[in-house]
Motif scaffolding. Structure first.
Motif, short mmCIF file in Angstrom:
data_model
loop_
_atom_site.label_atom_id
_atom_site.label_comp_id
_atom_site.label_asym_id
_atom_site.label_seq_id
_atom_site.Cartn_x
_atom_site.Cartn_y
_atom_site.Cartn_z
N LYS A 142 12.27 36.30 55.12
CA LYS A 142 11.28 35.24 55.32
C LYS A 142 11.19 34.32 54.11
O LYS A 142 10.11 33.85 53.75
CB LYS A 142 9.91 35.84 55.64
N GLY A 143 12.31 34.10 53.45
CA GLY A 143 12.35 33.22 52.30
C GLY A 143 11.97 33.89 50.99
O GLY A 143 12.15 33.29 49.92
N ASP A 144 11.45 35.11 51.05
CA ASP A 144 11.07 35.83 49.84
C ASP A 144 12.22 36.70 49.36
O ASP A 144 12.96 37.28 50.15
CB ASP A 144 9.84 36.72 50.10
N LEU A 145 12.33 36.81 48.03
CA LEU A 145 13.40 37.59 47.43
C LEU A 145 13.08 39.08 47.52
O LEU A 145 12.06 39.54 47.02
CB LEU A 145 13.60 37.19 45.97
N LYS A 146 13.97 39.84 48.17
CA LYS A 146 13.86 41.30 48.25
C LYS A 146 15.17 41.90 47.75
O LYS A 146 16.13 41.19 47.46
CB LYS A 146 13.62 41.75 49.70
N TYR A 147 15.19 43.23 47.66
CA TYR A 147 16.39 43.92 47.17
C TYR A 147 16.77 45.05 48.12
O TYR A 147 15.93 45.86 48.49
CB TYR A 147 16.18 44.46 45.76
N LEU A 148 18.05 45.07 48.49
CA LEU A 148 18.59 46.15 49.30
C LEU A 148 19.24 47.17 48.37
O LEU A 148 20.25 46.89 47.73
CB LEU A 148 19.63 45.62 50.30
N PHE A 149 18.64 48.35 48.27
CA PHE A 149 19.20 49.45 47.51
C PHE A 149 20.06 50.29 48.46
O PHE A 149 19.60 50.66 49.54
CB PHE A 149 18.09 50.33 46.92
N ALA A 150 21.30 50.56 48.06
CA ALA A 150 22.22 51.30 48.93
C ALA A 150 22.97 52.35 48.14
O ALA A 150 23.20 52.20 46.94
CB ALA A 150 23.20 50.34 49.60
N LEU A 151 23.39 53.41 48.84
CA LEU A 151 24.12 54.52 48.22
C LEU A 151 25.31 54.88 49.09
O LEU A 151 25.15 55.13 50.30
CB LEU A 151 23.18 55.73 48.05
N ILE A 152 26.51 54.87 48.50
CA ILE A 152 27.77 55.07 49.23
C ILE A 152 28.54 56.25 48.64
O ILE A 152 28.55 56.44 47.42
CB ILE A 152 28.63 53.79 49.20
N LEU B 220 28.34 54.85 54.04
CA LEU B 220 27.05 54.36 53.56
C LEU B 220 26.00 55.40 53.93
O LEU B 220 25.58 55.51 55.08
CB LEU B 220 26.72 53.00 54.19
N ILE B 221 25.56 56.17 52.93
CA ILE B 221 24.71 57.33 53.19
C ILE B 221 23.26 56.93 53.38
O ILE B 221 22.59 57.40 54.31
CB ILE B 221 24.82 58.33 52.02
N ALA B 222 22.75 56.07 52.51
CA ALA B 222 21.32 55.75 52.55
C ALA B 222 21.11 54.32 52.08
O ALA B 222 21.92 53.76 51.34
CB ALA B 222 20.54 56.73 51.67
N LYS B 223 19.97 53.76 52.49
CA LYS B 223 19.61 52.41 52.09
C LYS B 223 18.11 52.25 52.20
O LYS B 223 17.44 53.00 52.92
CB LYS B 223 20.30 51.39 53.00
N GLU B 224 17.55 51.29 51.47
CA GLU B 224 16.14 50.95 51.60
C GLU B 224 15.92 49.55 51.03
O GLU B 224 16.68 49.10 50.17
CB GLU B 224 15.25 51.97 50.89
N VAL B 225 14.91 48.88 51.54
CA VAL B 225 14.59 47.53 51.11
C VAL B 225 13.37 47.59 50.20
O VAL B 225 12.36 48.22 50.55
CB VAL B 225 14.32 46.60 52.31
N ALA B 226 13.47 46.96 49.02
CA ALA B 226 12.39 47.00 48.04
C ALA B 226 11.89 45.59 47.75
O ALA B 226 12.65 44.61 47.84
CB ALA B 226 12.87 47.65 46.75
N ASN B 227 10.63 45.50 47.38
CA ASN B 227 10.04 44.20 47.05
C ASN B 227 10.48 43.71 45.69
O ASN B 227 10.41 42.51 45.41
CB ASN B 227 8.51 44.29 47.08
#
Length: 385
Positions: A224-234, A241-248
């Motif tokens: 939505k135009g805001d900067l977020k971060y996708l944390f991922a683990l491979i 791609l084992i796990a992922k999460e979105v952080a503010n």
């Protein structure tokens, strides 16, 4: 992944050469071989307190030991690595999860096999075969997973394939129209959202057979135009791609949820985890992986270099893939968007990787999907389960 040499072994016949025989003995000993990256292995010397690097090049395997350098032969260290790879493949094949195609053999109402084809239902977007059961006198269609859908399974799976390979919803709409399927881009969005959620619930019940070296990284995305971060683990070995999460935020984010999710998915913990120097990873490592026992403790590598086993190029490639896909959508609308789960499914189960000999990460992780159209196999199996 530890392999018990008492259970899995390579049989040695009378024609085996001495170097191959010694390589077989090395491969069966625990802790003699370590995988540094997808092309490099470290093999412990059997006569000195040192390790030799065995590297896979375009011309084949190369070893740093004198036997290979001066005699130009396939040394025992190369044989040990080749045998070790075969052993891991044996384990994965024997423990593989087979996701079979769903074959229809009876009436969904009374389970009778006494039914016949009777006419075709002409939908706006395709024809669907109709059946009549002679025992319960009911009509039905063999369309598991796609019930009450006006479009055919082929049209829906084609839309999902086009979308996750990089096309926008409106471009997918144009491609389908050329094939005689006239639907709105919102309908395509609904299809992808519905079936991504369905497949995710099913695939979350399957445990992948990953390696013992994992890599984590983060990439920024716009929601939505805001900067977020996708944390991922491979996983380093299978690229799963084992796990992922979105952080503010990036700094100060608690990444322990990412590591805990990875342990839940794989039912194991890695020998090595590679990250950048972000303090969030160090805190999460101490919470989820650190133990008092130094022999079983996961090693955390934080100092990334451009080359060697300390690089994080595998994660950078995944980040680039996802950034390219996210640019097409011109930003994501919400943090729980199906884009994250859908791309994870596409990356793990659908997309073949050249670095894996055109196999998918799921193939390498011991999860085999049968059928020419893996989307349809997954959707129907998920609906059945």
């Amino acid at each position: 992944m530890f392999i018990n040499p008492r259970v899995y072994s390579i049989h040695v016949d009378n024609t085996i050469n001495p170097r191959e025989e010694r390589g077989n003995e090395i491969a069966k000993k625990e802790g003699q071989i370590k995988r540094l990256d997808e092309f490099t292995y470290s093999v412990r010397s059997q006569s000195h307190h040192k390790n030799y690097n065995v590297i896979h090049t375009e011309s084949g395997w190369s070893c740093e030991c004198p036997d290979h350098i001066f005699r130009h032969v396939c040394c025992k260290h190369i044989h040990a690595v080749e045998i070790s790879i075969k052993l891991r493949d044996q384990v994965r094949k024997q423990n593989a999860v087979i996701i079979e195609e769903v074959e229809f053999s009876n009436c969904p109402h009374c389970k009778s096999e006494n039914y016949v084809k009777r006419g075709v239902r002409h939908n706006q977007v395709g024809d669907i075969q109709r059946y009549f059961c002679n025992d319960c006198s009911k009509w039905f269609i063999l369309n598991l997973g796609f019930e009450r859908m006006k479009a055919t399974p082929k049209a829906i799976s084609s839309a999902m394939q086009l979308y996750f390979t990089g096309e926008s919803l409106r471009n997918v709409q144009k491609f389908l129209k050329l094939s005689g399927v006239d639907v709105s881009h919102q309908t395509i969005y609904n299809w992808i959202q519905k079936y991504t959620n369905l497949m995710k619930k099913y695939l979350d019940t399957i445990t992948p057979q990953v390696g013992d070296k994992w890599r984590a990284d983060e990439v920024f995305v716009k929601v939505k135009g805001d900067l977020k971060y996708l944390f991922a683990l491979i996983d380093d070995e299978t690229r799963f791609l084992i796990a992922k999460e979105v952080a503010n935020k990036k700094e100060g984010h608690n990444a322990s949820g990412l590591f805990a999710q990875a342990k839940e998915v794989t039912k194991t913990r890695p020998r090595v985890i590679i990250t950048d120097g972000l303090p969030s990873y160090e805190d999460a490592y101490k919470q989820e992986f650190w133990t008092r026992d130094s022999d079983t403790r996961t090693k955390h590598i934080r100092h990334i270099r451009l080359s060697g086993d300390m690089n994080n190029n595998l994660m950078e490639r995944f980040n680039g893939e996802f950034r390219d896909r996210e640019k097409v959508t011109r930003g994501i609308k919400k943090t729980d968007s199906f884009m994250f789960d859908g791309y994870q499914i596409y990356h793990n189960y659908i997309r073949p990787h050249m670095g894996l000999d055109n196999q998918t990460p799921a193939d390498k992780a011991g999860i085999k999907i049968q059928g020419d159209n893996k989307w349809i196999t997954l959707i129907r199996r998920a609906s059945l389960e």
